[in-house]
Motif scaffolding. Sequence first.
Motif, PDB file in Angstrom:
ATOM      1  N   ILE A 182       0.787  -1.363   0.000  1.00  0.00           N
ATOM      2  CA  ILE A 182       0.146   0.323  -0.606  1.00  0.00           C
ATOM      3  C   ILE A 182       1.253   1.255   0.233  1.00  0.00           C
ATOM      4  N   TYR A 183       0.465   1.942  -0.620  1.00  0.00           N
ATOM      5  CA  TYR A 183       1.562   3.656  -1.058  1.00  0.00           C
ATOM      6  C   TYR A 183       0.644   4.533  -0.746  1.00  0.00           C
TER       7      TYR A 183
ATOM      8  N   LYS B 270      -2.119   5.518   5.852  1.00  0.00           N
ATOM      9  CA  LYS B 270      -1.847   3.528   5.833  1.00  0.00           C
ATOM     10  C   LYS B 270      -1.464   2.962   6.828  1.00  0.00           C
ATOM     11  N   THR B 271      -0.717   4.139   8.339  1.00  0.00           N
ATOM     12  CA  THR B 271      -0.508   3.222   9.367  1.00  0.00           C
ATOM     13  C   THR B 271      -1.581   2.828  10.154  1.00  0.00           C
TER      14      THR B 271
ATOM     15  N   ASP C 179       5.502  -0.932   8.355  1.00  0.00           N
ATOM     16  CA  ASP C 179       5.433   0.470   7.647  1.00  0.00           C
ATOM     17  C   ASP C 179       6.250   1.255   7.739  1.00  0.00           C
TER      18      ASP C 179
ATOM     19  N   THR D 214       3.862  -0.867   3.635  1.00  0.00           N
ATOM     20  CA  THR D 214       3.266   0.596   3.249  1.00  0.00           C
ATOM     21  C   THR D 214       4.645   1.354   3.270  1.00  0.00           C
TER      22      THR D 214
ATOM     23  N   ASP E  61      -2.617   2.047  -4.508  1.00  0.00           N
ATOM     24  CA  ASP E  61      -2.543   3.200  -4.057  1.00  0.00           C
ATOM     25  C   ASP E  61      -3.610   3.965  -3.649  1.00  0.00           C
ATOM     26  N   VAL E  62      -2.728   4.688  -2.434  1.00  0.00           N
ATOM     27  CA  VAL E  62      -4.517   5.189  -1.827  1.00  0.00           C
ATOM     28  C   VAL E  62      -4.135   6.910  -1.941  1.00  0.00           C
TER      29      VAL E  62
END
Length: 304
Positions: free
Chosen positions: A7-8, A15-16, A72, A104, A130-131
Motif C-alpha cells: 500500500i503506498y 496507511k498506518t 510500515d 506501506t 495506491d491511496v
Amino acid sequence: MYNPLFIYGPSGLGKTHLLYAMTNVLLARRPRPLVVLAKGEDFTNELIMCIQNKTTEAFRDKYRRADVLLVDDVQFIAGKVSTQEEFFHTFNALFEVGHQIVMTSDRPPNEMKTLEDRLRTRFESGLIADVHAPDYELRLAILRSKAEAVNLRLSDEVYAFLATKLKENIRQLEGAIKKLKALTFLSGAEITMDTVSSAVPEFIRPEMSDSERAKRCIQLASMFFSVTEDDICGKSRTAGIKNARNVAVYLIRQTTSMSLKQIGEMFGRDHTTILNSIEFVDKEMAADRDFADRVGELLLEAKA
C-alpha cells in the motif's frame, strides 16, 4: 489471496491506520495468529542492535515465525545493505510457507531507486494499492465525523467551505476541526464564515500558480542552505549550491504540475539532469532519515 500486499501514498492518508486496523482484526480472531507490526526504520535499528549484541538469531526468530508481518514505511530499508539482505531472507521465509506480508510506503516499489532489484520484484509480485487524497464528498464526510466526535456544531456553509479548501490529507481536516473547537472552547463564540476566515487563515490562502510555487521552492531551498537564489539557478557546481539546487528541483516536482522539461528551462538544464536531481534527493532521503525529515518539512512549507 493477495500476498504481498503493498500500500503506498502520501503522508496523512491513513496507511498506518490501516495496518493497526488489520492488527486489531487479526488479534480478535480465535485462535489468534502471531502478528508482528514494525516500522521500516525500527526493523533497521533492531537489526543493528542485534548484530552488536550478537543476538541475530532471536531477531530472525521473531520476524520469521510471524503468521502475519506488517511493515510500515518500508521505504526506509532501501539503500541499507545489511537490512535489505535480512529483509530479503525474512520475506522469502514467510512467503514460502504462505504467511501474509503487508507493507506501506510513500512511493511505489519502482520509484524506490536504492531498493535492490530482488526485493523490488518481490514487492511487485502481489497486489499494489495506491491511496489517494480524499475527494470532496469524502472530505465533507470526514469533517462532519470529526466535528461530531468533539461535539462541534458547524453550518453547512462552513462545512462546504472547509471541504473545498482542505485538499491535502486527513490530518489537515482534523487540524482545522481541532482549531475551531479550541476557539469555541476558549471564547464561546459561534463558528461563522467570518470566524473561519480569521481562525484558520492558513487554509484559505489563494491558490498559487505553478510559476509562483516554483519560485517559493527556490526561495525555501535558498534560505535552508544559506545560498542565494541566483546561485541555485546559476551554473555553480559546488557541493552546497548543488545540494540546494537538487532540493529545489525536488520540491518543484512534488508541488507543481510542471514537466521535467519546464523545470529544466528554469535552471538552464535538460530534462535528464532534472531527473537525476530528483533521483539524487530520493536516494539521499532513503539513506538518511534526518535529511528526509528536513526535506519533508520544506515540502510542507512549499505546499502551504
